[in-house]
Write a protein that holds these residues in place. Structure first.
Motif, PDB file in Angstrom:
ATOM      1  N   THR A  50     -10.154   3.182  -2.377  1.00 37.01           N
ATOM      2  CA  THR A  50      -9.495   4.741  -2.068  1.00 37.01           C
ATOM      3  C   THR A  50      -9.137   5.425  -3.121  1.00 37.01           C
ATOM      4  OG1 THR A  50      -7.982   3.612  -1.102  1.00 37.01           O
ATOM      5  CG2 THR A  50      -9.211   3.783   0.213  1.00 37.01           C
ATOM      6  N   ARG A  72      -1.304   2.308  -3.412  1.00 37.62           N
ATOM      7  CA  ARG A  72      -0.295   3.291  -1.816  1.00 37.62           C
ATOM      8  C   ARG A  72      -0.795   2.389  -0.786  1.00 37.62           C
ATOM      9  NH1 ARG A  72       3.154   6.415   0.075  1.00 37.62           N
ATOM     10  NH2 ARG A  72       3.215   7.318  -2.051  1.00 37.62           N
ATOM     11  N   ASP A  73      -2.449   1.761  -0.299  1.00 35.90           N
ATOM     12  CA  ASP A  73      -2.732   1.112   0.584  1.00 35.90           C
ATOM     13  C   ASP A  73      -1.965  -0.220   0.425  1.00 35.90           C
ATOM     14  OD1 ASP A  73      -3.966   3.727   1.639  1.00 35.90           O
ATOM     15  OD2 ASP A  73      -5.632   3.065   0.236  1.00 35.90           O
ATOM     16  N   PRO A  75      -8.176  -1.557  -2.098  1.00 38.11           N
ATOM     17  CA  PRO A  75      -8.791  -0.961  -1.936  1.00 38.11           C
ATOM     18  C   PRO A  75      -9.872  -0.088  -2.207  1.00 38.11           C
ATOM     19  CG  PRO A  75      -7.202  -0.891  -0.053  1.00 38.11           C
ATOM     20  CD  PRO A  75      -7.316  -1.761  -1.691  1.00 38.11           C
ATOM     21  N   ASP A 122       1.607  -0.067   1.684  1.00 38.12           N
ATOM     22  CA  ASP A 122       1.271   0.157   3.279  1.00 38.12           C
ATOM     23  C   ASP A 122       0.697  -0.936   3.976  1.00 38.12           C
ATOM     24  OD1 ASP A 122       1.894   2.726   2.870  1.00 38.12           O
ATOM     25  OD2 ASP A 122       0.263   3.599   2.660  1.00 38.12           O
ATOM     26  N   ALA A 123       0.214  -1.698   3.686  1.00 36.81           N
ATOM     27  CA  ALA A 123      -0.691  -3.275   4.045  1.00 36.81           C
ATOM     28  C   ALA A 123       0.642  -4.299   3.952  1.00 36.81           C
ATOM     29  CB  ALA A 123      -2.014  -3.754   2.921  1.00 36.81           C
ATOM     30  N   THR A 171      -6.623   6.465  -2.955  1.00 37.61           N
ATOM     31  CA  THR A 171      -5.021   5.835  -3.709  1.00 37.61           C
ATOM     32  C   THR A 171      -4.807   4.413  -3.826  1.00 37.61           C
ATOM     33  OG1 THR A 171      -3.766   6.091  -1.118  1.00 37.61           O
ATOM     34  CG2 THR A 171      -3.453   8.021  -3.264  1.00 37.61           C
ATOM     35  N   PRO A 172      -5.815   3.672  -4.078  1.00 39.76           N
ATOM     36  CA  PRO A 172      -5.655   1.805  -3.505  1.00 39.76           C
ATOM     37  C   PRO A 172      -4.412   1.042  -3.582  1.00 39.76           C
ATOM     38  CG  PRO A 172      -6.577   2.420  -5.712  1.00 39.76           C
ATOM     39  CD  PRO A 172      -6.306   4.422  -5.286  1.00 39.76           C
ATOM     40  N   GLU A 217      -2.117 -10.002  -1.111  1.00 42.83           N
ATOM     41  CA  GLU A 217      -2.741  -9.616  -0.908  1.00 42.83           C
ATOM     42  C   GLU A 217      -3.319  -8.649  -1.363  1.00 42.83           C
ATOM     43  OE1 GLU A 217      -4.088  -5.755   1.690  1.00 42.83           O
ATOM     44  OE2 GLU A 217      -2.278  -7.273   2.332  1.00 42.83           O
TER      45      GLU A 217
END
Length: 361
Positions: free
Chosen positions: A206, A211-212, A204, A215-216, A208-209, A198
């Protein structure tokens, strides 16, 4: 570096971001807040939201190659090697096409040399596959390949700094992460393998990179942050931050200097050359008798041919502190064309180095 030396239009804040965060970006749940605070402490008035917006814009405009973690592929698993070969001028495009057709070939450059004019990287999950790939290329092209695996690494730190705030690039917020022990295991767990894959494409951009990312891959954000920090402190991740497109910053001259260093001096010469801040990669590699007399590689980057020549002379001057460097003891191979650049296939190398059952469906 002067304003005219940069191929893109960068203001003071952009330059501060590029200088500050080519490494040492915080690994915490909302990293842009402490990153912006650190910039403000250095005299750059910027909010977390503005920092996020600027990094996103720099990425979208191509000033950045990526934003995220630079993974040490060798520490993840598998192997990669540098290979040189001769491609006859009248068949050059044909040979390049045959070499590039191999998915194991990650990068391929045309370089200035009277004989060895094609240089590529072979990346594989199983080290035994290297010789198989090279045998296939030789059979297809009718040309001999020269394998130049890394024997010792003295430096890998491709930072490209600009005039402006934090021009020394010394801002490091990597200690803001959790208090964890460095990763020392050679092999990966399936969850770590998923995280590496990943991360390969970057973080990402964002608020909260991490956390993203969690989630992925269906993981807990605290585990992602802890694992990235463990990997960074243990060497599986070299650094986290912005990765500039050095061509966009004006660094268009890519010079691979090669040297015939007496074997008993390599251990002394290596750290001395690596200490030159403009040397981005520095390795010991094998010679090939009768074809390739050089055993030491130092990569430099410059914004003009004249600057590159000055830097090569600085390397030669430092070499001269250790032995009498004759003209035949060194050369510089400038890249003239990128023939292929797909990156290292970390997914395959990580998968081959993962413990436990892996669902490939």
């Amino acid at each position: 570096m002067n304003e005219a030396d940069v191929a893109v239009d960068l203001d003071r804040h952009d330059r501060a971001i590029l200088n500050a965060f080519q490494g040492g970006f915080p690994v915490v749940e909302r990293p842009f807040e402490p990153a912006a605070a650190a910039l403000r402490e250095r005299g750059v008035d910027i909010s977390a939201d503005e920092l996020l917006d600027r990094v996103r814009r720099l990425d979208e405009e191509g000033t950045l190659s990526r934003f995220g973690a630079l993974i040490d592929a060798e520490a993840i698993g598998g192997t990669a090697t540098l290979v040189a070969m001769h491609a006859p001028e009248e068949r050059f495009e044909e040979v390049a096409e045959q070499v590039n057709a191999h998915r194991e070939v990650a990068h391929n450059y045309e370089r200035e040399h009277p004989h060895l004019n094609m240089w590529f990287v072979v990346s594989v999950a199983d080290s035994e596959r290297v010789e198989e790939v090279l045998a296939e290329i030789e059979a297809e092209t009718g040309e001999e390949t020269y394998n130049l695996p890394k024997q010792r690494e003295f430096r890998v730190e491709a930072k490209f700094l600009l005039d402006g705030p934090i021009s020394s690039g010394d801002l490091d917020l990597s200690d803001l992460g959790p208090d964890v022990e460095p990763a020392t295991d050679d092999r990966l767990t399936p969850a770590e393998r998923d995280l590496v894959v990943e991360l390969q494409g970057g973080l990402p951009i964002t608020e909260t990179p991490y956390r993203d990312v969690a989630d992925a891959i269906g993981a807990d954000v605290a585990w992602v942050i802890e694992t990235i920090t463990r990997f960074e402190r243990g060497g599986k991740i070299r650094r986290v931050g912005v990765v500039p497109n050095h061509y966009a910053l004006g660094y268009t001259e890519n010079g691979m200097t090669v040297w015939n260093v007496p074997d008993d001096l390599v251990s002394e010469v290596g750290p001395a050359i690596a200490d030159l801040d403009f040397v981005t990669h520095c390795y010991e590699r094998p010679r090939h008798e009768g074809v390739w007399p050089y055993n030491f590689f130092a990569m430099t980057h410059g914004r003009s041919e004249a600057e590159s020549e000055r830097r090569v002379e600085q390397v030669r001057g430092r070499m001269g502190e250790f032995f009498d460097v004759a003209d035949e003891d060194w050369d510089t191979l400038f890249s003239t064309r990128i023939l292929k650049k797909t990156g290292i296939r970390l997914d395959e190398r990580a998968a081959a180095n993962t413990d436990g059952d892996i669902d490939e469906s």
